[in-house]
Design a protein around this motif. Structure first.
Motif, PDB file in Angstrom:
ATOM      1  N   PHE A 189       0.827  -1.196   0.000  1.00  0.00           N
ATOM      2  CA  PHE A 189       0.000   0.000   0.000  1.00  0.00           C
ATOM      3  C   PHE A 189       0.865   1.251   0.000  1.00  0.00           C
ATOM      4  O   PHE A 189       1.962   1.265   0.588  1.00  0.00           O
ATOM      5  N   GLU A 190       0.343   2.267  -0.659  1.00  0.00           N
ATOM      6  CA  GLU A 190       1.133   3.481  -0.842  1.00  0.00           C
ATOM      7  C   GLU A 190       0.838   4.558   0.199  1.00  0.00           C
ATOM      8  O   GLU A 190       1.662   5.430   0.443  1.00  0.00           O
ATOM      9  N   ASP A 191      -0.358   4.525   0.779  1.00  0.00           N
ATOM     10  CA  ASP A 191      -0.680   5.580   1.749  1.00  0.00           C
ATOM     11  C   ASP A 191      -1.592   5.038   2.848  1.00  0.00           C
ATOM     12  O   ASP A 191      -2.049   3.897   2.808  1.00  0.00           O
ATOM     13  N   THR A 192      -1.849   5.891   3.835  1.00  0.00           N
ATOM     14  CA  THR A 192      -2.622   5.475   5.014  1.00  0.00           C
ATOM     15  C   THR A 192      -4.065   5.141   4.675  1.00  0.00           C
ATOM     16  O   THR A 192      -4.673   4.303   5.335  1.00  0.00           O
ATOM     17  N   GLN A 193      -4.621   5.779   3.646  1.00  0.00           N
ATOM     18  CA  GLN A 193      -6.030   5.542   3.328  1.00  0.00           C
ATOM     19  C   GLN A 193      -6.233   4.135   2.766  1.00  0.00           C
ATOM     20  O   GLN A 193      -7.234   3.478   3.066  1.00  0.00           O
ATOM     21  N   GLU A 194      -5.305   3.673   1.952  1.00  0.00           N
ATOM     22  CA  GLU A 194      -5.403   2.301   1.449  1.00  0.00           C
ATOM     23  C   GLU A 194      -5.233   1.293   2.586  1.00  0.00           C
ATOM     24  O   GLU A 194      -5.956   0.293   2.656  1.00  0.00           O
ATOM     25  N   LEU A 195      -4.283   1.572   3.481  1.00  0.00           N
ATOM     26  CA  LEU A 195      -4.086   0.685   4.627  1.00  0.00           C
ATOM     27  C   LEU A 195      -5.320   0.690   5.526  1.00  0.00           C
ATOM     28  O   LEU A 195      -5.741  -0.361   6.023  1.00  0.00           O
ATOM     29  N   PHE A 196      -5.891   1.871   5.734  1.00  0.00           N
ATOM     30  CA  PHE A 196      -7.099   1.955   6.562  1.00  0.00           C
ATOM     31  C   PHE A 196      -8.206   1.076   5.993  1.00  0.00           C
ATOM     32  O   PHE A 196      -8.896   0.356   6.735  1.00  0.00           O
ATOM     33  N   ALA A 197      -8.419   1.142   4.685  1.00  0.00           N
ATOM     34  CA  ALA A 197      -9.472   0.340   4.059  1.00  0.00           C
ATOM     35  C   ALA A 197      -9.242  -1.147   4.303  1.00  0.00           C
ATOM     36  O   ALA A 197     -10.170  -1.901   4.627  1.00  0.00           O
ATOM     37  N   GLU A 198      -7.996  -1.586   4.164  1.00  0.00           N
ATOM     38  CA  GLU A 198      -7.656  -2.996   4.383  1.00  0.00           C
ATOM     39  C   GLU A 198      -7.904  -3.404   5.840  1.00  0.00           C
ATOM     40  O   GLU A 198      -8.544  -4.411   6.128  1.00  0.00           O
ATOM     41  N   VAL A 199      -7.384  -2.591   6.774  1.00  0.00           N
ATOM     42  CA  VAL A 199      -7.489  -2.931   8.199  1.00  0.00           C
ATOM     43  C   VAL A 199      -8.950  -2.902   8.651  1.00  0.00           C
ATOM     44  O   VAL A 199      -9.399  -3.778   9.410  1.00  0.00           O
ATOM     45  N   LEU A 200      -9.707  -1.930   8.172  1.00  0.00           N
ATOM     46  CA  LEU A 200     -11.118  -1.841   8.545  1.00  0.00           C
ATOM     47  C   LEU A 200     -11.876  -3.082   8.091  1.00  0.00           C
ATOM     48  O   LEU A 200     -12.654  -3.682   8.853  1.00  0.00           O
ATOM     49  N   LEU A 201     -11.645  -3.478   6.851  1.00  0.00           N
ATOM     50  CA  LEU A 201     -12.368  -4.633   6.316  1.00  0.00           C
ATOM     51  C   LEU A 201     -11.950  -5.921   7.028  1.00  0.00           C
ATOM     52  O   LEU A 201     -12.783  -6.789   7.296  1.00  0.00           O
ATOM     53  N   LEU A 202     -10.695  -6.018   7.387  1.00  0.00           N
ATOM     54  CA  LEU A 202     -10.239  -7.184   8.143  1.00  0.00           C
ATOM     55  C   LEU A 202     -10.919  -7.247   9.509  1.00  0.00           C
ATOM     56  O   LEU A 202     -11.317  -8.323   9.970  1.00  0.00           O
ATOM     57  N   CYS A 203     -11.071  -6.093  10.141  1.00  0.00           N
ATOM     58  CA  CYS A 203     -11.778  -6.058  11.428  1.00  0.00           C
ATOM     59  C   CYS A 203     -13.242  -6.440  11.261  1.00  0.00           C
ATOM     60  O   CYS A 203     -13.798  -7.190  12.073  1.00  0.00           O
ATOM     61  N   LYS A 204     -13.867  -5.931  10.185  1.00  0.00           N
ATOM     62  CA  LYS A 204     -15.271  -6.265   9.938  1.00  0.00           C
ATOM     63  C   LYS A 204     -15.440  -7.768   9.714  1.00  0.00           C
ATOM     64  O   LYS A 204     -16.466  -8.347  10.072  1.00  0.00           O
TER      65      LYS A 204
END
Length: 768
Positions: free
Chosen positions: A182-197
């Motif tokens: 991932f290139e930035d925090t927003q892409e990482l956020f999307a990944e981490v959020l979905l993993l938590c969901k």
């Protein structure tokens, strides 16, 4: 509106005419055009918009006409943008299931149309439709940009359908993983959020190890969520311990970590020694957590409370909120002995002590509070206009003490006292809001409006605060048309927040329908802000303040209301901020208004809009009769009962019997807003009835005479000695130099009240 493009049918001009209220003119133009081109879908949809705006389409959404328009607009979606207007109507009237089916069918029929794909995604995202994950997957085909990937993940995480969520979540994760690293925090956020969901917490912590350089508070919270699921209390405490040791010393952003670490200590006493070492830090969070610790472990709380107050009581207004859960009369006695080095610090501390006393119902006399205010008036000369003057709280609480008797004199004395405070400190928000509430109670609404103007309330503030001075404005401000700023203009300004910012949809010109409220977040790939932005937009769309103001605006402008089919189940978002205004224990026009009031008033307006259509009128009358009276005054309930009886009456040539049951205004309400309101509700009803009933009708004449007597009683209670009686309540030595100024403010309120009564008399005389 795109004035540069071709508009051969003149639809933009018709739409502008409709928006400006020129319904009759627009109807004439449309009828001519429909005679020539009766099957033109754009003309048909425009005609529906006209009917919706003028309130003459009750039952539209159950009609064959509506079904035909939906079918025709869907089939011509690639040729005409009329389908976006149909979609916007469904959004506006809450037809979400119908909207979802409608737009999915269009997208299915136009699989290669990128514009339709984007619009589907926008609508599904904004309205949280069940088809949201499918819309996101569909949109991927038309965009190779990386933002679309994190957007896809957000769409899955925001889906309301568990079936679609499970179906789409794995696909979303697969798409995201293809774009690693991932290139930035927003892409990482999307990944981490979905993993938590998806409850894949081990993978969440792998992301934490893999991307230590990509940090964001929202991501940190998700990491903590995963640790709370997987870690033992000791492991979680270790993380908190290191986090607090490494944090910025005076940061207030991590207090949730302090409190969570403390909670772990209550479950495992072996962690307490290490936690105590953290509490030795010399910062505000550590000082405050010592108070929480003492309370949690039943230790003597007085020492940490006193230490915290010594450190921050002379600096921070928020100390009241920090210590409020722990404060006791004994602690107040201890804290009020604390002395500070500067007069400014002592003023802040003394004001906090006074607030504690008010919270604990420890009485302070009016004179004591006035002397406390007077003690610090010298600080006003060096104060910047925008600076907070803590001593203002003394006059607010003095006014609250005065008004406890709930007499007209005490209300006026409180108004004079607070207006004196306002002159000394014109920007103090709480003082102005308190004055608005007191003027609204007393029945001097134009004074309240002038104060509201001084606040320069704009944008989101309007959703929270405009109800304080505009609720029931059509029935508490008799001379609204003659004001310097007409009430209709004020309502337009207050409503602008809902009409001029990009919400889920706007119809600027005929084909300029935009579902673009979240486009900025999408284009910036602001995944972490997307859900909050969507919720904010929904709050404004479904705002109860928006509905209250729209009712008042329609009534002031003499318009009627169409009742949508979903009203009974509609949930309003209520962000009205009444708690920000000091409580004086007196009534004011907006205090009882809730969802039931909104629904009943909409039904009442719709009934009169359909009064000449027997079938529709009967249906609405039945609903109005069964609707709740919660939040309604006795005069509003009476007006609804009269309206229902008249709607069912045939022929409509005489006044209904219920007209004679006008509730008399009690003596103790004659010098406040409810007496004005009672007369105005009755006058508005008579205005409607006189189109059918002769003004010489016996019941009509009897009510007019009753209203005239009520106004005479209001005049008699507002006697010339009232201002002087109010001033007698303020005969304290510290106010002696200012009493003439205070008298002027009191007389202003009384004069405003008299003008309102004169306007009522003029309206009553028009029925003679």
């Amino acid at each position: 509106m795109n004035y540069g493009r071709s508009d051969p049918k003149g639809l933009d001009k018709i739409w502008l005419t409709i928006k400006s209220g020129g319904f009759k003119q627009a109807q004439q133009v449309l009828e001519k055009k429909l005679k020539k081109s009766g099957n033109d879908i754009e003309l048909k949809v425009m005609n529906v918009l006209l009917d919706l705006r003028k309130g003459s389409c009750y039952g539209l959404f159950e009609s064959k006409r509506w079904q035909d328009i939906k079918a025709q607009s869907a089939s011509s979606a690639s040729e005409s943008s009329s389908w976006t207007v149909v979609a916007s109507i469904m959004v506006e009237y809450g037809l979400h299931k119908e909207l979802d089916d409608y737009i999915c069918e269009i997208a299915k029929n136009e699989p290669r149309n990128g514009t339709i794909a984007l619009t589907w995604l926008r609508i599904a995202l904004l309205e949280n439709l069940p088809s949201l994950p499918r819309a996101a997957l569909n949109f991927i085909k038309f965009s190779s940009k990386r933002p679309a990937i994190s957007l896809l993940a957000m769409c899955n995480s925001m889906s309301v359908s568990s079936k679609d969520f499970k179906l789409g979540s794995q696909l979303a994760l697969r798409h995201l993983e293809r774009h690693e690293p991932f290139e930035d925090t927003q892409e990482l956020f999307a990944e981490v959020l979905l993993l938590c969901k998806c409850e894949k917490y081990e993978d969440v912590l792998k992301m934490k190890e893999k991307y230590p350089q990509l940090t964001l508070p929202a991501i940190d919270l998700l990491y903590i969520e995963a640790m709370q699921k997987l870690y033992s209390p000791e492991q979680l405490f270790d993380y908190y311990y290191k986090n607090l040791q490494d944090s910025v010393p005076n940061s207030l952003d991590n207090f949730y970590i302090w409190t969570d670490a403390l909670n772990l200590c209550t479950k495992d006493s072996s962690l307490v020694p290490r936690f105590k070492s953290l509490m030795e830090f010399d910062n505000r969070n550590a000082a405050l957590i010592r108070v929480h610790y003492a309370n949690q472990f039943n230790e003597d709380i007085s020492v940490p409370v006193q230490n915290y107050f010594k450190m921050y009581g002379g600096r921070a207004k928020a100390v009241f909120t920090d210590l409020k859960p722990f404060i006791t009369p004994h602690l107040v006695e201890i804290l009020q002995e604390t002395k500070f080095g500067t007069k400014m610090a002592q003023m802040i501390a003394d004001s906090t002590i006074s607030r504690f006393k008010k919270y604990l119902n420890i009485d302070e006399s009016t004179e004591t509070l006035l002397l406390s205010y007077d003690k610090y008036t010298s600080l006003l000369s060096n104060k910047l206009v925008t600076d907070y003057h803590a001593a203002d709280i003394f006059l607010i609480q003095a006014a609250q003490t005065l008004v406890q008797s709930n007499s007209p004199e005490s209300v006026l004395a409180s108004i004079g006292l607070l207006k004196y405070c306002n002159e000394n400190d014109p920007q103090e928000f709480n003082v102005i809001l308190a004055l608005i509430r007191l003027h609204s109670h007393f029945g001097s609404p134009n004074c309240a409006l002038a104060l509201a103007d001084s606040l320069s309330i704009r944008n989101v503030q309007s959703d929270c605060l405009s109800h304080l001075y505009l609720s029931r404005s059509s029935t508490v401000i008799p001379n609204f048309a003659a004001a310097e700023i007409p009430l209709s203009r004020r309502l337009d300004i207050a409503m602008s927040i809902y009409e001029h910012i990009p919400l889920s949809h706007t119809v600027a010109g005929w084909t300029d329908v935009e579902f673009s409220g979240l486009d900025d977040f999408i284009s910036r790939n602001a995944s972490s802000q997307l859900e909050g932005a969507r919720d904010f937009i929904h709050t404004l769309e479904r705002s109860i303040t928006k509905n209250i103001l729209s009712i008042e605006r329609r009534r002031v402008n003499g318009l009627t209301q169409v009742v949508p089919t979903f009203e009974d189940a509609y949930q309003f978002a209520d962000k009205r901020d009444s708690k920000c205004t000091p409580d004086f224990g007196v009534s004011w026009p907006g205090e009882s208004i809730g969802a039931a009031w909104v629904q009943k008033q909409k039904l009442l307006d719709a009934l009169w809009g359909a009064i000449r259509s027997p079938a529709t009128c009967k249906d609405i009358a039945d609903k109005l009769a069964k609707s709740s009276t919660d939040g309604c005054t006795q005069w509003e309930t009476w007006a609804a009962e009269v309206s229902v009886e008249f709607a069912r009456q045939n022929p409509k040539t005489s006044g209904p019997k219920a007209l004679e049951a006008f509730p008399q205004v009690p003596d103790d309400l004659l010098v406040e807003w409810r007496s004005t309101h009672a007369v105005m509700v009755a006058l508005d009803l008579l205005e409607k009835l006189k189109a059918f009933v002769k003004t010489k009708d016996e019941s009509f004449v009897a009510l007019v005479q009753n209203l005239r007597k009520t106004v005479d009683r209001m005049v008699n209670r507002l006697d010339d000695d009232l201002p002087q009686r109010a001033l007698s309540l303020l005969s304290f030595p510290c106010l002696k130099e200012h009493i003439s100024t205070i008298k002027y403010f009191i007389e202003n309120a009384v004069n405003d009240r008299r003008k309102c009564i004169d306007s009522l008399r003029t309206r009553i005389d028009s029925f003679a």
